[in-house]
Design an enzyme around this catalytic site. Sequence first.
Site, mmCIF file in Angstrom:
data_model
loop_
_atom_site.group_PDB
_atom_site.id
_atom_site.type_symbol
_atom_site.label_atom_id
_atom_site.label_comp_id
_atom_site.label_asym_id
_atom_site.label_seq_id
_atom_site.Cartn_x
_atom_site.Cartn_y
_atom_site.Cartn_z
ATOM 1 N N HIS A 37 0.828 -1.202 0.000
ATOM 2 C CA HIS A 37 0.000 0.000 0.000
ATOM 3 C C HIS A 37 0.870 1.263 0.000
ATOM 4 O O HIS A 37 0.540 2.243 -0.657
ATOM 5 C CB HIS A 37 -0.925 0.012 1.221
ATOM 6 C CG HIS A 37 -1.887 -1.131 1.258
ATOM 7 N ND1 HIS A 37 -3.231 -0.975 1.027
ATOM 8 C CD2 HIS A 37 -1.705 -2.454 1.489
ATOM 9 C CE1 HIS A 37 -3.844 -2.162 1.117
ATOM 10 N NE2 HIS A 37 -2.930 -3.068 1.408
ATOM 11 N N ASP A 49 -5.381 5.921 1.338
ATOM 12 C CA ASP A 49 -5.603 4.507 1.065
ATOM 13 C C ASP A 49 -6.977 4.119 1.597
ATOM 14 O O ASP A 49 -7.368 4.532 2.692
ATOM 15 C CB ASP A 49 -4.518 3.670 1.738
ATOM 16 C CG ASP A 49 -4.535 2.220 1.279
ATOM 17 O OD1 ASP A 49 -5.509 1.509 1.609
ATOM 18 O OD2 ASP A 49 -3.588 1.790 0.603
#
Length: 438
Positions: A19, A121
């Site tokens: 991520h 995210d």
Amino acid sequence: MKIQRRQSVVLVPYPFQGHVTPMLQLGSILHSQGFSVIVAHTEYNAPNYSNHPEFFFHSMNDGLQGIDMSFPSLENIYDMNENCKVPLRDYLVRMMEEEEEEEEEEEEDARGEQLACIIYDNVMFFVDEVATQLRLPSIVLRTFIPEPVLEFCRAMSDIGSSVATIWNTMQDLENSMLLCLQGHYKVPFFPIGPFHKMAPLASSTSILQEDNSCIEWLDRQAPNSVVYVSLGSLVRIDDKELIETAWGLANSEQPFLWVIRPGSISGFQWAEALPDGFERMIGERGRIVKWAPQKQVLAHPAVAGFFTHCGWNSTLESICEEVPLICRPLFADQLVNARYLSQIYKVGFELEVIERTVIEKTVRKLMISEEGKDLKKRVVEMKQNIVVGMLADSSSHKNLNDLVAFISSLPTRRAPPTPVVGAIMSSNHIPSKCIIES
């Protein structure tokens, strides 16, 4: 297209490698287009500031001290989201108040920067609540395909309120799928990938310490002779799978570079579960490291195959270096990616059974068979299509220019009244929001 006025974006990554990497790559892309980039990150797995001197960083108290986050539970994820609300909100309020002071004083030496939006995210879904309260435009970076984990995705983001989507892929690579999804969501799409190729800086995004000595080992190997084995930064397997993989690689008689991440074998610290004398037996033909500089490894002329978990970052990095794959997916989008690689793109072989003879035969099939040569031809063709799509006047650059214009046109706003300390209030206001898919 460069923006005319200096604007800043705040990035909020989820603190795990798969991520953090696309988020920092996206930050480099936006910085190259004239934006000032601020990374608001958790204390856990904080990025290495020295790798990104062009960014500003802000650390948030995440409340994770003393908690094992090597394979986080949903409870850990929700706790982290709750703990980070106030630290991020207070930071953003300070930024907005400073902007207003500069505007009122009209100082010639003021930074002249304005907060354009927050990019977060989707696992850090608390940001949506903070952005809504502060009336800030928000953009979501989604780092996996939603269908296999749809219910969890619904908890992380409200797709229905999105006004655009940004993808870590390219139009020429997945045009039919993008058109289908665009018809479903009925919002503008910005495919600007692959991020790692579009980003102008080659700074490392790795959270773990990379063992660069493996490059020296690769230098001693014959061209197109090595299979690179890595199951990513989060996957955990049991000792049985480790042993089956070890014997499969050994019996294939092919050189291999194997990443065994500390903590990735259930019940063991590192590679002590390997068969007795394994490293001595394989000798110079194999190299085992704790972590590798993956983009360098895949670009090395000695590497001819990638035994992978099929995370999307790894998938794109492999295709861009013309390296066919052996697919060993474990969860989330990895399962979908593996099927596409093996059955639609046909640039990989999927392992249906984790057993030493199957692994041995699959490695040999990839490395020395005619079927393996066919995979190599197809992955070369895919790479060529990607290169064409990244030319100055092609789709990814055009979409990037459109994205810059989109962010630059987001409406200005004023800082809201100071809230009650420690409280995060809900609001009926729905901010401008995007989804970034990678």
